[in-house]
Design a protein around this motif. Structure first.
Motif, PDB file in Angstrom:
ATOM      1  N   GLU A   1       0.765  -1.189  -0.071  1.00 14.61           N
ATOM      2  CA  GLU A   1       0.042  -0.215  -0.179  1.00 14.61           C
ATOM      3  C   GLU A   1       0.965   1.238   0.007  1.00 14.61           C
ATOM      4  O   GLU A   1       0.541   2.179  -0.825  1.00 14.61           O
ATOM      5  CB  GLU A   1      -0.881   0.033   1.252  1.00 14.61           C
TER       6      GLU A   1
ATOM      7  N   VAL B   1      -6.552   5.055  -5.983  1.00 15.56           N
ATOM      8  CA  VAL B   1      -5.928   5.336  -4.750  1.00 15.56           C
ATOM      9  C   VAL B   1      -6.684   6.493  -4.064  1.00 15.56           C
ATOM     10  O   VAL B   1      -6.764   7.606  -4.645  1.00 15.56           O
ATOM     11  CB  VAL B   1      -4.356   5.610  -5.160  1.00 15.56           C
TER      12      VAL B   1
ATOM     13  N   THR C   1       2.628   1.643  -3.486  1.00 17.18           N
ATOM     14  CA  THR C   1       1.733   1.951  -4.541  1.00 17.18           C
ATOM     15  C   THR C   1       1.503   3.424  -4.363  1.00 17.18           C
ATOM     16  O   THR C   1       1.595   4.092  -5.476  1.00 17.18           O
ATOM     17  CB  THR C   1       0.382   1.020  -4.113  1.00 17.18           C
ATOM     18  N   ARG C   2       1.054   3.872  -3.258  1.00 14.70           N
ATOM     19  CA  ARG C   2       0.885   5.494  -2.967  1.00 14.70           C
ATOM     20  C   ARG C   2       1.901   6.268  -3.782  1.00 14.70           C
ATOM     21  O   ARG C   2       2.084   7.213  -4.204  1.00 14.70           O
ATOM     22  CB  ARG C   2       0.436   5.653  -1.799  1.00 14.70           C
TER      23      ARG C   2
ATOM     24  N   ARG D   1      -3.923  -2.414  -9.829  1.00 12.13           N
ATOM     25  CA  ARG D   1      -4.521  -1.204  -9.412  1.00 12.13           C
ATOM     26  C   ARG D   1      -4.452   0.153 -10.200  1.00 12.13           C
ATOM     27  O   ARG D   1      -3.166   0.143 -10.428  1.00 12.13           O
ATOM     28  CB  ARG D   1      -3.830  -1.177  -7.909  1.00 12.13           C
TER      29      ARG D   1
END
Length: 150
Positions: free
Chosen positions: A77, A142, A80-81, A137
């Protein structure tokens, strides 16, 4: 890795990835170990990044004693951000996570981190002898208001 030389080669390869701007590798540290002696319990990488390219791949590994504690999902997570914040302006729209179908733990990590199963891929021997899952994703998925799952 079985020797110190193996470890040094691996670290140098990660450094080359950062230097070329195509592979960004991060150590996953154990938050429960003493601050001055944080243990490395895994690695996570964003790879195949290029300006104007709309997708890149994420991958990770964790040591056995860190599995089942949410370590991989939390790191995924955060990275990813970071990837969308860092490369979104250069056109990054989608991150892909691949694993073989015989790895249900990676499937759970992907799902927990909101990487949706996109397609089942056929085997690609010799490196991938079994079917694979491609999870995705997108940048649009997000949500900046939702804290990372750690």
């Amino acid at each position: 890795m079985e020797t110190e030389a193996d470890g040094l080669r691996w670290v140098r390869a990660q450094q080359r990835g950062w230097a070329t701007g195509k592979r960004f590798s991060f150590a996953i540290l154990d938050a429960h170990s003493r601050p001055a002696f944080r243990q490395v319990v895994g690695n996570i990488v964003v790879k195949d990044v290029a300006p104007g390219k709309p997708f890149a791949e994420v991958g990770y590994w964790t040591v056995a004693h860190a599995r089942g504690r949410g370590v991989a999902a939390g790191a995924l997570e955060v990275v990813t951000r970071w990837a969308f914040d860092t490369f979104g302006a250069d056109g990054l729209e989608r991150l892909e996570l691949l694993h073989q179908v015989d790895n249900p733990a990676s499937c759970r990590v992907a799902q927990k981190s909101r990487y949706e199963l996109d397609v089942v891929l056929p085997p690609a021997p010799p490196q991938y002898p079994l079917d694979g899952h491609l999870h995705v994703r997108t940048h649009a998925e997000v949500d900046d208001d939702v804290p990372p799952v750690l």
